[in-house]
Design an enzyme around this catalytic site. Structure first.
Site, PDB file in Angstrom:
ATOM      1  N   GLY A 109      -0.057   0.807  -4.289  1.00 18.22           N
ATOM      2  CA  GLY A 109       0.990  -0.204  -4.406  1.00 18.22           C
ATOM      3  C   GLY A 109       0.632  -1.420  -5.258  1.00 18.22           C
ATOM      4  O   GLY A 109       1.502  -2.024  -5.885  1.00 18.22           O
ATOM      5  N   ASP A 128       0.200  -5.617  -2.899  1.00 16.16           N
ATOM      6  CA  ASP A 128       1.611  -5.761  -3.238  1.00 16.16           C
ATOM      7  C   ASP A 128       2.381  -6.400  -2.086  1.00 16.16           C
ATOM      8  O   ASP A 128       3.198  -7.279  -2.288  1.00 16.16           O
ATOM      9  CB  ASP A 128       2.232  -4.407  -3.627  1.00 16.16           C
ATOM     10  CG  ASP A 128       1.987  -3.315  -2.594  1.00 16.16           C
ATOM     11  OD1 ASP A 128       1.108  -3.480  -1.718  1.00 16.16           O
ATOM     12  OD2 ASP A 128       2.671  -2.285  -2.652  1.00 16.16           O
ATOM     13  N   ASP A 165       3.284  -6.215   5.315  1.00 18.66           N
ATOM     14  CA  ASP A 165       4.496  -5.895   6.081  1.00 18.66           C
ATOM     15  C   ASP A 165       4.187  -6.057   7.564  1.00 18.66           C
ATOM     16  O   ASP A 165       4.404  -7.136   8.136  1.00 18.66           O
ATOM     17  CB  ASP A 165       4.939  -4.469   5.718  1.00 18.66           C
ATOM     18  CG  ASP A 165       6.292  -4.098   6.292  1.00 18.66           C
ATOM     19  OD1 ASP A 165       6.641  -4.622   7.362  1.00 18.66           O
ATOM     20  OD2 ASP A 165       7.009  -3.287   5.677  1.00 18.66           O
ATOM     21  N   PHE A 213      13.217  -2.773   3.689  1.00 14.03           N
ATOM     22  CA  PHE A 213      12.302  -1.917   2.938  1.00 14.03           C
ATOM     23  C   PHE A 213      12.563  -2.103   1.446  1.00 14.03           C
ATOM     24  O   PHE A 213      13.681  -1.918   0.979  1.00 14.03           O
ATOM     25  CB  PHE A 213      12.480  -0.456   3.338  1.00 14.03           C
ATOM     26  CG  PHE A 213      11.327   0.389   2.893  1.00 14.03           C
ATOM     27  CD1 PHE A 213      10.154   0.422   3.619  1.00 14.03           C
ATOM     28  CD2 PHE A 213      11.413   1.140   1.728  1.00 14.03           C
ATOM     29  CE1 PHE A 213       9.069   1.186   3.192  1.00 14.03           C
ATOM     30  CE2 PHE A 213      10.334   1.905   1.296  1.00 14.03           C
ATOM     31  CZ  PHE A 213       9.164   1.938   2.030  1.00 14.03           C
ATOM     32  N   VAL A 214      11.512  -2.497   0.724  1.00 12.75           N
ATOM     33  CA  VAL A 214      11.682  -2.805  -0.697  1.00 12.75           C
ATOM     34  C   VAL A 214      10.953  -1.789  -1.581  1.00 12.75           C
ATOM     35  O   VAL A 214      10.004  -1.143  -1.143  1.00 12.75           O
ATOM     36  CB  VAL A 214      11.182  -4.232  -1.030  1.00 12.75           C
ATOM     37  CG1 VAL A 214      12.115  -5.275  -0.456  1.00 12.75           C
ATOM     38  CG2 VAL A 214       9.761  -4.466  -0.519  1.00 12.75           C
TER      39      VAL A 214
HETATM   40  O1  LIG Z   1       1.264  -4.479   6.234  1.00 11.26           O
HETATM   41  P1  LIG Z   1       1.447  -3.006   6.384  1.00 11.26           P
HETATM   42  O2  LIG Z   1       2.555  -2.670   7.351  1.00 11.26           O
HETATM   43  O3  LIG Z   1       0.181  -2.296   6.730  1.00 11.26           O
HETATM   44  O4  LIG Z   1       1.970  -2.423   4.981  1.00 11.26           O
HETATM   45  C1  LIG Z   1       1.457  -2.774   3.724  1.00 11.26           C
HETATM   46  C2  LIG Z   1       0.763  -1.629   3.036  1.00 11.26           C
HETATM   47  O5  LIG Z   1       1.618  -0.471   2.962  1.00 11.26           O
HETATM   48  C3  LIG Z   1       1.759  -0.045   1.609  1.00 11.26           C
HETATM   49  O6  LIG Z   1       0.813   0.909   1.254  1.00 11.26           O
HETATM   50  P2  LIG Z   1       0.897   2.465   1.625  1.00 11.26           P
HETATM   51  O7  LIG Z   1       0.043   2.709   2.820  1.00 11.26           O
HETATM   52  O8  LIG Z   1       2.324   2.901   1.701  1.00 11.26           O
HETATM   53  O9  LIG Z   1       0.200   3.141   0.378  1.00 11.26           O
HETATM   54  P3  LIG Z   1       0.613   2.979  -1.171  1.00 11.26           P
HETATM   55  O10 LIG Z   1       0.122   1.623  -1.597  1.00 11.26           O
HETATM   56  O11 LIG Z   1      -0.118   4.077  -1.849  1.00 11.26           O
HETATM   57  O12 LIG Z   1       2.105   3.101  -1.270  1.00 11.26           O
HETATM   58  C4  LIG Z   1       1.525  -1.308   0.819  1.00 11.26           C
HETATM   59  O13 LIG Z   1       1.118  -1.012  -0.491  1.00 11.26           O
HETATM   60  C5  LIG Z   1       0.463  -2.016   1.606  1.00 11.26           C
HETATM   61  O14 LIG Z   1      -0.834  -1.560   1.266  1.00 11.26           O
HETATM   62  O1  HPA Z   2       8.963  -2.495   2.246  1.00 12.89           O
HETATM   63  C1  HPA Z   2       8.084  -1.693   1.817  1.00 12.89           C
HETATM   64  N1  HPA Z   2       8.331  -0.921   0.716  1.00 12.89           N
HETATM   65  C2  HPA Z   2       7.417  -0.042   0.228  1.00 12.89           C
HETATM   66  N2  HPA Z   2       6.231   0.157   0.782  1.00 12.89           N
HETATM   67  C3  HPA Z   2       5.921  -0.576   1.867  1.00 12.89           C
HETATM   68  N3  HPA Z   2       4.797  -0.577   2.612  1.00 12.89           N
HETATM   69  C4  HPA Z   2       4.982  -1.475   3.579  1.00 12.89           C
HETATM   70  N4  HPA Z   2       6.198  -2.048   3.507  1.00 12.89           N
HETATM   71  C5  HPA Z   2       6.816  -1.505   2.426  1.00 12.89           C
END
Ligand SMILES: O=P(O)(O)OC[C@H]1O[C@H](OP(=O)(O)OP(=O)(O)O)[C@H](O)[C@@H]1O
Ligand code: HPA
Ligand SMILES: [Mg+2]
Length: 187
Positions: free
Chosen positions: A48, A104, A107, A156-157
């Site tokens: 991300g 990024d 959440d 969700f963004v």
């Molecule tokens: O605060 P949280 O609820 O833990 O969410 C945030 C994390 O979730 C997403 O990553 P993801 O695990 O989807 O992997 P990605 O970056 O490969 O999409 C995002 O990039 C953050 O790393």
């Molecule tokens: O809102 C969201 N969008 C995409 N990925 C994410 N991972 C945590 N929250 C988000």
């Protein structure tokens, strides 16, 4: 990829490209001021954080090294599983380094809470967080995010690195998806 390519999948643009780029410059200026004369290591969280990492690193005047960690807690859904897995560890030993985690989004805060305790145990000289986006739940967590781009509502963004089921990462803006894309049940 832009708004036209998304067609009916896009509900709305939450943060336009120009606002993202202006904010990245602001964050870079703060980081430059705080790390002047220090040996800075940026740790991007794959996948991300690729866009914010690439833009932030180029906006800095401070010389910075870059390393990456891949962790995953979301799989293909829109809710955190709560279980964080390391898919790729750092190549660098961070002992006595000034480490800035670049994310990024915060959440639920679960990913960063876990990452901070993991990296802290490796005894860096300092450890701070820069997150482009922050949702309300993360504000409640005991997590000190020193550099925050935007506080956003609990939706969700997608875009600018953020995916839904691995899609939409290459949008230059941050937006929300139309409900029909989720199959109507929120993931
Ligand atoms: O605060 P949280 O609820 O833990 O969410 C945030 C994390 O979730 C997403 O990553 P993801 O695990 O989807 O992997 P990605 O970056 O490969 O999409 C995002 O990039 C953050 O790393
Ligand atoms: O809102 C969201 N969008 C995409 N990925 C994410 N991972 C945590 N929250 C988000
Ligand atoms: Mg994701």
């Amino acid at each position: 990829m832009d708004e036209k390519d998304l067609g009916k999948d896009l509900a709305k643009v939450l943060i336009p490209e120009a606002d993202l780029q202006a904010k990245v410059k602001e964050l870079a200026a703060q980081i430059d001021a705080d790390y002047e004369g220090k040996d800075l290591l940026l740790v991007g969280v794959l996948k991300g954080a690729v866009m914010i990492m690439a833009d932030l690193a180029r906006a800095l005047h401070t010389p910075a090294s870059m390393d990456w960690m891949a962790v995953s807690s979301y799989g293909s859904g829109t809710k955190s599983s709560g279980v964080v897995r390391i898919l790729k560890d750092l190549d660098t030993d961070i002992l006595d380094r000034h480490v800035l985690i670049v994310e990024d989004i915060v959440d639920s805060g679960l990913t960063l809470s876990w990452l901070v305790s993991n990296l802290r145990s490796r005894n860096p000289a300092s450890l701070e967080i820069c997150a482009l986006l922050r949702k309300p739940e993360a504000v409640k967590m005991d997590l000190n995010v020193k550099y925050v781009g935007f506080d956003i509502p609990n939706e969700f963004v997608i875009g600018y690195g953020l995916d839904y089921a691995e899609k939409y990462r290459n949008l230059p803006f941050v937006g929300t998806l139309a409900p029909h894309v989720y199959g109507g049940n929120g993931g």
